[in-house]
Design a protein around this motif. Structure first.
Motif, mmCIF file in Angstrom:
data_model
loop_
_atom_site.group_PDB
_atom_site.id
_atom_site.type_symbol
_atom_site.label_atom_id
_atom_site.label_comp_id
_atom_site.label_asym_id
_atom_site.label_seq_id
_atom_site.Cartn_x
_atom_site.Cartn_y
_atom_site.Cartn_z
ATOM 1 N N ASN A 38 13.933 10.816 64.936
ATOM 2 C CA ASN A 38 13.416 12.170 66.182
ATOM 3 C C ASN A 38 11.708 11.416 66.424
ATOM 4 O O ASN A 38 11.892 12.587 67.565
ATOM 5 C CB ASN A 38 14.117 13.717 66.004
ATOM 6 N N GLY A 74 18.361 9.681 73.878
ATOM 7 C CA GLY A 74 17.464 11.611 73.406
ATOM 8 C C GLY A 74 17.869 11.177 72.057
ATOM 9 O O GLY A 74 17.834 10.531 71.399
ATOM 10 N N ASN A 75 17.806 12.246 71.533
ATOM 11 C CA ASN A 75 17.231 12.795 69.634
ATOM 12 C C ASN A 75 18.326 12.714 69.119
ATOM 13 O O ASN A 75 19.913 13.080 69.613
ATOM 14 C CB ASN A 75 17.018 14.221 70.073
ATOM 15 N N VAL A 77 20.928 14.882 67.101
ATOM 16 C CA VAL A 77 21.346 15.885 66.743
ATOM 17 C C VAL A 77 21.742 16.123 65.722
ATOM 18 O O VAL A 77 21.194 16.635 64.718
ATOM 19 C CB VAL A 77 22.045 16.281 68.043
ATOM 20 N N PHE A 95 23.965 12.254 68.636
ATOM 21 C CA PHE A 95 23.197 12.437 69.849
ATOM 22 C C PHE A 95 22.710 13.213 71.348
ATOM 23 O O PHE A 95 23.988 13.742 71.429
ATOM 24 C CB PHE A 95 22.460 10.396 70.959
ATOM 25 N N GLU A 96 21.809 13.350 71.864
ATOM 26 C CA GLU A 96 21.860 14.449 72.837
ATOM 27 C C GLU A 96 22.751 13.789 74.077
ATOM 28 O O GLU A 96 23.571 15.392 75.181
ATOM 29 C CB GLU A 96 20.258 15.057 73.420
ATOM 30 N N LYS A 97 22.833 12.707 74.075
ATOM 31 C CA LYS A 97 23.524 12.281 76.002
ATOM 32 C C LYS A 97 24.651 11.253 75.450
ATOM 33 O O LYS A 97 25.551 10.415 75.995
ATOM 34 C CB LYS A 97 22.246 11.705 76.432
ATOM 35 N N THR A 99 27.871 10.179 71.569
ATOM 36 C CA THR A 99 27.736 10.005 70.606
ATOM 37 C C THR A 99 28.450 8.977 69.977
ATOM 38 O O THR A 99 28.879 8.020 70.748
ATOM 39 C CB THR A 99 29.617 11.152 69.956
ATOM 40 N N LYS A 228 24.034 25.210 65.643
ATOM 41 C CA LYS A 228 22.873 24.027 64.639
ATOM 42 C C LYS A 228 22.545 24.098 63.290
ATOM 43 O O LYS A 228 22.268 25.050 63.186
ATOM 44 C CB LYS A 228 21.945 23.059 65.947
#
Length: 436
Positions: A38, A74-75, A77, A95-97, A99, A228
């Motif tokens: 990240n 992206g990161n 999560v 992930f942000e965008k 799985t 989260k």
């Protein structure tokens, strides 16, 4: 978006495949990987590779692939543990965008020997359910049914256990779980815990004419939330318990509500019971000091490096600051994403909170508990002189018969059929019979 292809040669030796809890060194490796990924530090991730991995994959190729992955997904999560079949651990990587399924293996030096990312396929049923743990049958005299509490951020999922022969309104006991990702039955694959202690308590209560509600904590098992890990606070657990109390209070099947809080759940229960329609409170293996003092004491059994690192982090939290650069060995206890939760938890002292309660109280403590001591129970009793104190000889933290020897004691944490200490059950039922 192009199909992501991100894989590193899996270099591992064949072993007997058997589902097991998540090993501690895998927790450390995964959390370190997440932090470095990240923060766009592929070279630091590469430094965690074993020599075999480095031979199989050049640093420049890994660097390029990782940066491409970050730009597309992206990161990372969160990564939810699914199962461990030596030498591979399986995670649902969100992930942000997108799985993915993340498979990894590490050696005894916590160096990566395998890392594989591939498309995630959800299980056919119960996609939010925790990995199955060995459980015990429901007592034949009891009927169990699912319960769901809607919250602002999602829902809390639980199990209501009712005696079959209930002819009128009956008392109900709300069972609040201890620390960590512990489910409604008292099991946690992440912690290597398969005790069934809360399911066993429900069985004992049902056999004695009491209903019970046990539940998966927020972000655990089938309880879902948009919260989260970085946003979670201790007060969230209290809010969830209060919501369940109000739901039970509105249910015309119940004559009164009693709270039973185990370990960290003891403090949650104390705070939830205050100014709520609750008739009694049972603290089981509950701490007598604030969590920062308890954890500091527990860290003394770790290496000097880990203990010192924890103390530095704790000093920062007391000043209201998060420590981002922390030793990977401390990630299970104080990773950056849970430090705000720790800060919220540390501000509450159980001896102060128990004084606020105006209802009958039972304090139960085992003499062979490796995490909470008899001295903790005595502090609670001193703070609330009219409480009943029951010291159970030979009972450990998971409410089972256990010796003081650490290895033999912790072995009982994974004996799902080992019954509850009979003296505990007797003290609990005797107290409940006196609650008006």
């Amino acid at each position: 978006m192009k199909k992501v292809s991100f894989f590193i040669l899996i270099i591992c030796f064949a072993t007997k495949i058997m589902a097991q809890p998540e090993p501690a060194n895998y927790v450390v490796a995964l959390n370190r990987f997440k932090e470095l990924y990240n923060h766009n530090q592929p070279d630091s991730i590469y430094s965690m590779f074993s020599s075999e991995m480095k031979e199989a994959l050049p640093a420049d190729k890994f660097r390029t692939t990782t940066r491409q992955l970050k730009s597309q997904l992206g990161n990372l999560v969160q990564a939810d543990f699914m199962k461990y079949e030596a030498p591979l651990a399986y995670y649902k990587a969100v992930f942000e965008k997108n799985t993915f399924l993340l498979n990894l293996s590490v050696n005894s030096q916590t160096k990566f020997t395998g890392l594989l990312l591939k498309p995630y396929e959800a299980p056919a049923a119960a996609t939010n359910a925790a990995p199955a743990s060995p459980t015990i049958p429901t007592d034949p005299s009891i009927t169990e049914s699912p319960v769901t509490l809607k919250t602002f951020s999602g829902s809390i999922s639980g199990t209501l256990a009712m005696p079959k022969n209930a002819a009128d309104k009956i008392p109900v006991v709300l069972i609040i779980a201890g620390s960590g990702p512990t489910d409604r039955d008292g099991n946690s694959p992440k912690l290597g815990l398969t005790s069934n202690m809360y399911k066993m308590i429900a069985n004992e209560l049902g056999k004695n004419g009491y209903a019970s509600l046990r539940y998966d904590k927020r972000l655990v098992g089938q309880s879902v939330s948009s919260t989260k890990e970085t946003e979670l606070r201790f007060e969230d657990y209290v809010d969830d318990a209060v919501g369940l109390i109000n739901m039970l209070n509105d249910d015309q099947r119940f004559s009164k509500i009693i709270i039973l809080g185990h370990s960290e759940g003891s403090l949650v229960g104390m705070m939830a019971a205050n100014d709520q329609p609750v008739k009694a409170f049972i603290s089981v293996e509950g701490a007598g000091d604030s969590a920062d003092k308890i954890m500091t004491e527990q860290m003394k059994s770790k290496s000097q490096l880990i203990s010192d690192g924890f103390n530095r982090m704790l000093d920062s939290l007391r000043r209201g600051k998060i420590t981002d650069n922390i030793d990977p060995a401390l990630y299970p206890y104080a990773r950056p994403s849970i430090q705000k939760y720790l800060m919220s938890w540390f501000r509450y002292n159980p001896t102060r909170e128990i004084r606020k309660i105006k209802i009958p109280i039972l304090i139960v403590q085992g003499t062979t508990d490796l995490q909470v001591t008899v001295a903790d129970a005595e502090k609670l009793k001193k703070a609330k002189s009219d409480a009943i104190l029951a010291i159970i000889p030979g009972m450990n933290h998971v409410l089972k018969e256990a010796p003081a020897d650490k290895d033999k004691n912790t072995a009982t944490y994974n004996e799902p059929d080992l019954p509850l200490k009979p003296e505990f059950v007797k003290a609990m039922i005797s107290f409940l019979h006196k609650v008006k």
